[in-house]
Motif scaffolding. Structure first.
Motif, PDB file in Angstrom:
ATOM      1  N   ILE A  46       0.842  -1.203   0.000  1.00  0.00           N
ATOM      2  CA  ILE A  46       0.000   0.000   0.000  1.00  0.00           C
ATOM      3  C   ILE A  46       0.875   1.251   0.000  1.00  0.00           C
ATOM      4  N   GLY A  47       1.919   1.231   0.853  1.00  0.00           N
ATOM      5  CA  GLY A  47       2.833   2.370   0.910  1.00  0.00           C
ATOM      6  C   GLY A  47       3.533   2.603  -0.419  1.00  0.00           C
ATOM      7  N   ALA A  48       3.966   1.509  -1.061  1.00  0.00           N
ATOM      8  CA  ALA A  48       4.645   1.626  -2.364  1.00  0.00           C
ATOM      9  C   ALA A  48       3.691   2.181  -3.416  1.00  0.00           C
ATOM     10  N   TYR A  83      12.437  15.353  -5.980  1.00  0.00           N
ATOM     11  CA  TYR A  83      11.267  15.438  -5.109  1.00  0.00           C
ATOM     12  C   TYR A  83      11.663  15.586  -3.646  1.00  0.00           C
ATOM     13  N   LEU A  84      12.696  14.849  -3.234  1.00  0.00           N
ATOM     14  CA  LEU A  84      13.135  14.946  -1.851  1.00  0.00           C
ATOM     15  C   LEU A  84      13.752  16.302  -1.556  1.00  0.00           C
ATOM     16  N   ALA A  85      14.275  16.952  -2.585  1.00  0.00           N
ATOM     17  CA  ALA A  85      14.840  18.287  -2.402  1.00  0.00           C
ATOM     18  C   ALA A  85      13.736  19.319  -2.191  1.00  0.00           C
ATOM     19  N   HIS A  86      12.530  18.964  -2.555  1.00  0.00           N
ATOM     20  CA  HIS A  86      11.380  19.851  -2.398  1.00  0.00           C
ATOM     21  C   HIS A  86      10.747  19.605  -1.026  1.00  0.00           C
ATOM     22  N   LYS A 100       6.585  13.874   2.273  1.00  0.00           N
ATOM     23  CA  LYS A 100       5.482  12.912   2.167  1.00  0.00           C
ATOM     24  C   LYS A 100       6.020  11.492   2.003  1.00  0.00           C
ATOM     25  N   LEU A 101       7.089  11.359   1.199  1.00  0.00           N
ATOM     26  CA  LEU A 101       7.665  10.034   0.985  1.00  0.00           C
ATOM     27  C   LEU A 101       8.251   9.473   2.273  1.00  0.00           C
ATOM     28  N   VAL A 102       8.941  10.331   3.005  1.00  0.00           N
ATOM     29  CA  VAL A 102       9.523   9.911   4.280  1.00  0.00           C
ATOM     30  C   VAL A 102       8.413   9.525   5.249  1.00  0.00           C
ATOM     31  N   LEU A 103       7.339  10.313   5.244  1.00  0.00           N
ATOM     32  CA  LEU A 103       6.203  10.051   6.136  1.00  0.00           C
ATOM     33  C   LEU A 103       5.553   8.714   5.807  1.00  0.00           C
ATOM     34  N   ILE A 104       5.420   8.404   4.523  1.00  0.00           N
ATOM     35  CA  ILE A 104       4.840   7.124   4.106  1.00  0.00           C
ATOM     36  C   ILE A 104       5.682   5.964   4.641  1.00  0.00           C
ATOM     37  N   GLY A 105       7.016   6.085   4.480  1.00  0.00           N
ATOM     38  CA  GLY A 105       7.908   5.041   4.973  1.00  0.00           C
ATOM     39  C   GLY A 105       7.794   4.850   6.473  1.00  0.00           C
TER      40      GLY A 105
END
Length: 215
Positions: A40-42, A71-74, A79-84
């Motif tokens: 789901i996270g992926a 994206y991570l620079a933005h 959001k990606l870190v939060l999902i993980g």
């Protein structure tokens, strides 16, 4: 008759020694749910990245890795870190709850010498891998983060397998192999991540559930 009794006594002693040296209350169902959380996270991460690729101020990226880097620079890359983190927290909470319930059902202690050894031997490679991934992030080597998480997680499972169900070693070996293969396909790390943390966990959890939990 006496020889049979001696064999039964030896088998009982071996069983007691096995239980005292290994933590065998890991829940197969928790592995299945952890795999579902990862998939789901992926999927959510892929949806976010795909949307970003289509709407990113006219700039196109040659690979998913380049997109993740930008994206991570933005600021919204958090959001990606939060999902993980959400996937990790859900997997840990589910694992603790189901493993505790299984241990109580089998009248075994959840926190003893064997579970402490298991946790320590699992945490050392995992924490090392986490620190190494932060270093990769520091130097902008985003494409290697997914392979490294798979490799170090696999090594953590292999290291911990000496103190729990030996079957977990094969899950670890498979994750290491997938992680090494994914280093040759930079830009597709998310898919390998979904395979290693998602699909493999569901397969492993299902096998463990019917092999041990159903007894």
């Amino acid at each position: 008759m006496e020889s049979n009794k001696y064999l039964e006594d030896i088998a009982s002693i071996k069983n007691i020694m096995h239980k005292s040296s290994r933590f065998i209350s890991l829940s197969g169902l928790s592995g299945i749910l952890a795999g579902i959380y990862a998939l789901i996270g992926a999927y959510v991460a892929h949806t976010i990245l795909t949307t970003e690729q289509l709407t990113a101020s006219g700039e196109r990226y040659s690979s998913l890795s380049g997109l993740i880097n930008a994206y991570l620079a933005h600021p919204s890359g958090t959001k990606l870190v939060l999902i993980g983190l959400i996937v990790l927290i859900l997997a840990v909470i589910t694992g603790v709850i189901l493993t505790t319930r299984k241990a109580k059902k089998q009248e075994e202690k959840i926190w003893d010498a064997s579970s402490k050894r298991l946790l320590i031997n699992f945490a050392i490679p995992l924490c090392t891998g986490g620190a190494f991934c932060i270093i990769l992030l520091q130097y902008g080597l985003i494409g290697l983060i997914a392979p490294c998480t798979l490799i170090f997680y696999g090594l953590a499972l292999i290291n911990a397998s000496k103190f729990t169900l030996g079957d977990i070693k094969y899950l670890g070996l498979t994750n290491v192999i997938i992680g090494l293969v994914s280093t040759q396909f930079i830009g597709y790390g998310l898919y390998f991540w979904a395979l290693g943390f998602g699909v493999l966990h569901i397969i492993y959890g299902t096998i463990m559930h019917f092999k041990y939990d159903k007894k």
